[in-house]
Design a protein around this motif. Sequence first.
Motif, PDB file in Angstrom:
ATOM      1  N   ASN A 256       1.363  15.417  -0.239  1.00 26.74           N
ATOM      2  CA  ASN A 256       1.185  15.416   1.217  1.00 26.74           C
ATOM      3  C   ASN A 256      -0.157  14.813   1.611  1.00 26.74           C
ATOM      4  O   ASN A 256      -0.256  14.055   2.581  1.00 26.74           O
ATOM      5  CB  ASN A 256       1.293  16.849   1.762  1.00 26.74           C
ATOM      6  CG  ASN A 256       2.706  17.403   1.668  1.00 26.74           C
ATOM      7  OD1 ASN A 256       3.669  16.639   1.601  1.00 26.74           O
ATOM      8  ND2 ASN A 256       2.825  18.719   1.645  1.00 26.74           N
ATOM      9  N   GLU A 257      -1.194  15.146   0.857  1.00 32.29           N
ATOM     10  CA  GLU A 257      -2.524  14.606   1.136  1.00 32.29           C
ATOM     11  C   GLU A 257      -2.539  13.084   0.969  1.00 32.29           C
ATOM     12  O   GLU A 257      -3.128  12.363   1.776  1.00 32.29           O
ATOM     13  CB  GLU A 257      -3.552  15.234   0.198  1.00 32.29           C
ATOM     14  CG  GLU A 257      -3.824  16.692   0.466  1.00 32.29           C
ATOM     15  CD  GLU A 257      -4.869  16.894   1.562  1.00 32.29           C
ATOM     16  OE1 GLU A 257      -5.561  15.930   1.899  1.00 32.29           O
ATOM     17  OE2 GLU A 257      -4.974  18.016   2.074  1.00 32.29           O
ATOM     18  N   MET A 258      -1.906  12.589  -0.071  1.00 31.13           N
ATOM     19  CA  MET A 258      -1.888  11.140  -0.319  1.00 31.13           C
ATOM     20  C   MET A 258      -1.067  10.411   0.733  1.00 31.13           C
ATOM     21  O   MET A 258      -1.435   9.313   1.175  1.00 31.13           O
ATOM     22  CB  MET A 258      -1.348  10.850  -1.715  1.00 31.13           C
ATOM     23  CG  MET A 258      -2.226  11.372  -2.844  1.00 31.13           C
ATOM     24  SD  MET A 258      -3.923  10.751  -2.810  1.00 31.13           S
ATOM     25  CE  MET A 258      -3.667   9.049  -3.320  1.00 31.13           C
ATOM     26  N   LEU A 259       0.039  11.006   1.166  1.00 27.26           N
ATOM     27  CA  LEU A 259       0.825  10.388   2.238  1.00 27.26           C
ATOM     28  C   LEU A 259       0.033  10.342   3.535  1.00 27.26           C
ATOM     29  O   LEU A 259       0.185   9.424   4.351  1.00 27.26           O
ATOM     30  CB  LEU A 259       2.123  11.158   2.449  1.00 27.26           C
ATOM     31  CG  LEU A 259       3.205  10.995   1.374  1.00 27.26           C
ATOM     32  CD1 LEU A 259       4.391  11.901   1.667  1.00 27.26           C
ATOM     33  CD2 LEU A 259       3.659   9.538   1.282  1.00 27.26           C
ATOM     34  N   GLY A 260      -0.838  11.312   3.726  1.00 23.34           N
ATOM     35  CA  GLY A 260      -1.674  11.323   4.918  1.00 23.34           C
ATOM     36  C   GLY A 260      -2.641  10.150   4.974  1.00 23.34           C
ATOM     37  O   GLY A 260      -3.148   9.810   6.052  1.00 23.34           O
ATOM     38  N   LEU A 261      -2.901   9.511   3.825  1.00 24.97           N
ATOM     39  CA  LEU A 261      -3.799   8.351   3.802  1.00 24.97           C
ATOM     40  C   LEU A 261      -3.205   7.148   4.531  1.00 24.97           C
ATOM     41  O   LEU A 261      -3.920   6.199   4.856  1.00 24.97           O
ATOM     42  CB  LEU A 261      -4.114   7.951   2.355  1.00 24.97           C
ATOM     43  CG  LEU A 261      -4.913   8.953   1.521  1.00 24.97           C
ATOM     44  CD1 LEU A 261      -5.067   8.447   0.104  1.00 24.97           C
ATOM     45  CD2 LEU A 261      -6.267   9.205   2.152  1.00 24.97           C
TER      46      LEU A 261
ATOM     47  N   TYR B 260       0.840  -1.200   0.000  1.00 28.07           N
ATOM     48  CA  TYR B 260       0.000   0.000   0.000  1.00 28.07           C
ATOM     49  C   TYR B 260       0.880   1.257   0.000  1.00 28.07           C
ATOM     50  O   TYR B 260       0.665   2.188  -0.791  1.00 28.07           O
ATOM     51  CB  TYR B 260      -0.910  -0.039   1.224  1.00 28.07           C
ATOM     52  CG  TYR B 260      -1.704   1.209   1.485  1.00 28.07           C
ATOM     53  CD1 TYR B 260      -2.414   1.837   0.466  1.00 28.07           C
ATOM     54  CD2 TYR B 260      -1.758   1.752   2.766  1.00 28.07           C
ATOM     55  CE1 TYR B 260      -3.154   2.979   0.715  1.00 28.07           C
ATOM     56  CE2 TYR B 260      -2.503   2.894   3.026  1.00 28.07           C
ATOM     57  CZ  TYR B 260      -3.195   3.502   1.993  1.00 28.07           C
ATOM     58  OH  TYR B 260      -3.925   4.625   2.244  1.00 28.07           O
ATOM     59  N   ILE B 261       1.882   1.259   0.865  1.00 29.50           N
ATOM     60  CA  ILE B 261       2.791   2.404   0.928  1.00 29.50           C
ATOM     61  C   ILE B 261       3.541   2.574  -0.398  1.00 29.50           C
ATOM     62  O   ILE B 261       3.716   3.688  -0.890  1.00 29.50           O
ATOM     63  CB  ILE B 261       3.788   2.237   2.098  1.00 29.50           C
ATOM     64  CG1 ILE B 261       3.046   2.290   3.443  1.00 29.50           C
ATOM     65  CG2 ILE B 261       4.879   3.293   2.045  1.00 29.50           C
ATOM     66  CD1 ILE B 261       3.895   1.957   4.643  1.00 29.50           C
TER      67      ILE B 261
ATOM     68  N   GLY C  94      -3.760   5.386   9.891  1.00 24.68           N
ATOM     69  CA  GLY C  94      -5.031   4.802  10.313  1.00 24.68           C
ATOM     70  C   GLY C  94      -5.876   4.243   9.193  1.00 24.68           C
ATOM     71  O   GLY C  94      -7.092   4.097   9.342  1.00 24.68           O
ATOM     72  N   ALA C  95      -5.283   3.943   8.065  1.00 27.43           N
ATOM     73  CA  ALA C  95      -6.065   3.441   6.937  1.00 27.43           C
ATOM     74  C   ALA C  95      -6.414   1.961   7.125  1.00 27.43           C
ATOM     75  O   ALA C  95      -5.622   1.182   7.653  1.00 27.43           O
ATOM     76  CB  ALA C  95      -5.274   3.615   5.636  1.00 27.43           C
TER      77      ALA C  95
ATOM     78  N   VAL D  58      -9.025  -0.202   1.538  1.00 31.92           N
ATOM     79  CA  VAL D  58      -8.381   0.693   0.577  1.00 31.92           C
ATOM     80  C   VAL D  58      -7.940  -0.065  -0.667  1.00 31.92           C
ATOM     81  O   VAL D  58      -8.070   0.420  -1.798  1.00 31.92           O
ATOM     82  CB  VAL D  58      -7.169   1.393   1.228  1.00 31.92           C
ATOM     83  CG1 VAL D  58      -6.333   2.108   0.173  1.00 31.92           C
ATOM     84  CG2 VAL D  58      -7.631   2.381   2.284  1.00 31.92           C
ATOM     85  N   LEU D  59      -7.423  -1.286  -0.469  1.00 37.01           N
ATOM     86  CA  LEU D  59      -6.897  -2.076  -1.584  1.00 37.01           C
ATOM     87  C   LEU D  59      -7.925  -3.045  -2.147  1.00 37.01           C
ATOM     88  O   LEU D  59      -7.574  -3.973  -2.871  1.00 37.01           O
ATOM     89  CB  LEU D  59      -5.650  -2.851  -1.134  1.00 37.01           C
ATOM     90  CG  LEU D  59      -4.449  -1.993  -0.736  1.00 37.01           C
ATOM     91  CD1 LEU D  59      -3.267  -2.863  -0.356  1.00 37.01           C
ATOM     92  CD2 LEU D  59      -4.052  -1.039  -1.853  1.00 37.01           C
ATOM     93  N   ARG D  60      -9.189  -2.808  -1.807  1.00 35.73           N
ATOM     94  CA  ARG D  60     -10.229  -3.672  -2.372  1.00 35.73           C
ATOM     95  C   ARG D  60     -10.276  -3.455  -3.877  1.00 35.73           C
ATOM     96  O   ARG D  60     -10.412  -2.336  -4.363  1.00 35.73           O
ATOM     97  CB  ARG D  60     -11.583  -3.337  -1.747  1.00 35.73           C
ATOM     98  CG  ARG D  60     -12.722  -4.189  -2.252  1.00 35.73           C
ATOM     99  CD  ARG D  60     -13.966  -3.916  -1.436  1.00 35.73           C
ATOM    100  NE  ARG D  60     -14.279  -2.493  -1.401  1.00 35.73           N
ATOM    101  CZ  ARG D  60     -14.964  -1.853  -2.345  1.00 35.73           C
ATOM    102  NH1 ARG D  60     -15.390  -2.514  -3.399  1.00 35.73           N
ATOM    103  NH2 ARG D  60     -15.220  -0.569  -2.234  1.00 35.73           N
TER     104      ARG D  60
END
Length: 633
Positions: A587-592, A360-361, A595-596, A601-603
């Motif tokens: 920055n917004e995407m890294l914030g995901l 995911y990362i 706590g994800a 998310v990877l569905r």
Amino acid sequence: MSIKTCFPKSCHAFLIVSKHRFEGQFHSHFEEKVRPYIDLIDSLRLLGIDDNLALPTIAVIGDQSSGKSSVLEALSGVTLPRGSGIVTRCPLHLKLRRIRGGVQWRAFISYKEECIQFDDPSLVEAYVRQAQNKLAGDGVGICEDLITLEIMSPLVCDLTLIDLPEIARVPVNGQPEDIEEQIKYLIRSFIERDEIISLVVVPCNVNIATTEALKMAQEVDPEGKRTLAILTKPDLIEKGTEKNILDVVRNQVIPLSKGYIMVKCRDQQQIDNKISLEEAARVERDFFKRHEYFSCLLNEDKATIQCLATKLTQHLVDHIKKSLPLLSEQIKKLLWDLRKELSQCEAGPPLDPQKKKDFYISILMKFNDKINCSATGEAGNEYNLFVQLRSEFRKWKDHLDSTKSPFHEKVQAVEKEYDLKYRGRKLPGFSDYSDFEMVVQRLVIQLRRPAIDTLRVIRETIQKQFSDVSRSCFPHYPYLQNVAMNKIDIIQSKQEAKVKQRILEQFEMEQLVYTQDGIYMKSLNETSLAVDVQKVSEDNFAGLDSRSKYPEMLKAYYEIVVERLADQVPMLILYFMLKESAQLLCNEMLGLMDGANVNEVLREESEVSRRRVNLQKRIDRLTLAQEKLSNFL
């Protein structure tokens, strides 16, 4: 030493307790040899291996009213559905497991998503009927879905077989017109496989050569190497045909490598009188002992349910042993093909939770890298936005340059308008600085709308590029793709509003009509040189006829404005719409990551991802099957 010569004829493998210690020891030893092989195949079937490969088993077939249900009842020790017409409407996977240690009778029945455990033998018939009705519908239709009935008891033999629907020749009671073809197709799909032993049930009181079941077995196994026939209803044969029946049993009519066995199961009167299966087995043995012609079959191991049970188990285990090397090779080949197919699929998230988080990362970082590459404009990068933006900025510059050509006409028009509306008491030719400012302001303000239009086009270009990156990085992850698209749209909207405000401020500043003296002099001299006029400097500028040089002075300053706007507008757009937008988005995407729910998310929702998941599941099942097989090879 063969089972046939050494296994005691008096050992009733599933109905009576051994009377002699030697017999009990032998039977226990026999079970230890047999059970692991049967369990192996059952476990492979449980893994779903039979979806890809045929597993060795026994398929029971027979015409209507052949006595097939009675034979299975005698083997299993339970009552199965009976009646006129088609009784077996779905393939019944019957697993018999002999257990020791005082464990009581218990059973499981499973089909589709259902699995029921019970400990009352009298419930078997009702549960099987219920399963058939759910799968094949109420009525007389058939279905190819498998019903598994597992019976564990101290009074059964170790055996696994599949009971198939009876062959119906004439549709009755609302059956489909092609019911015979449906049944034959289903039967053929089983018995045509080399891994299947066909157990054909034939009544003694019919011409064996005319039975559809045996004809079908001969079609797929012409040499009879994997066909065993059971002759039922020996008490119903016509007088004088006994010797003909003996010829059949002794393989002299239609030869079968595995031969024939004659049995006598409970008849309808015995069922009505509620004679138990244990009592029926005793009656059967007495029948053969006393029969004038068939008593010899006992000594030849060709009669009784007990003999059938022993031979079926022996044939099944021998068949399993023979099939294992080929089955292992088939699994290896299938694994190789599936792994190759999987390797050609786009990589997806691993199953391990920690590895899935790392994955995911990694895909978020991959997305950010591509966004940054778009913003930095590195040469040779497929995501380089500067190629497209430079083209738009060139259009902006071309538009600015195009406003210079009608410049003289615009100046004259503005001056004429000024003379008519604002000149007052001044004589013509006595212009002042305010005239100059007004002309510049009127010309510059017309460039504001084209600048905003350029911003809009650039915003669309950048947003499309960022969205394309999102689709390329998250093609199978709708959640991530939607989140990225939303963030791109929100950030671009905010940044566009910010840039628009900056551009409007820039045009407000242009109303000041200002530039450094040196810059203005340079521009004025270049303009004067172009029209062959005296060179101007700060020393002699004050003594010049400003009116005579008014067009050149205005044009010189307008050149400065054009050059300033040609760079300033693109720089504002590049900084806020591209560079700062890319930083905010990353920055917004890294914030995901914080706590994800990684699984959510990877569905994945795509044909490719579903195919990859299915391939991996098949590989996992086959790998486990291969490990199980390796213990037997």
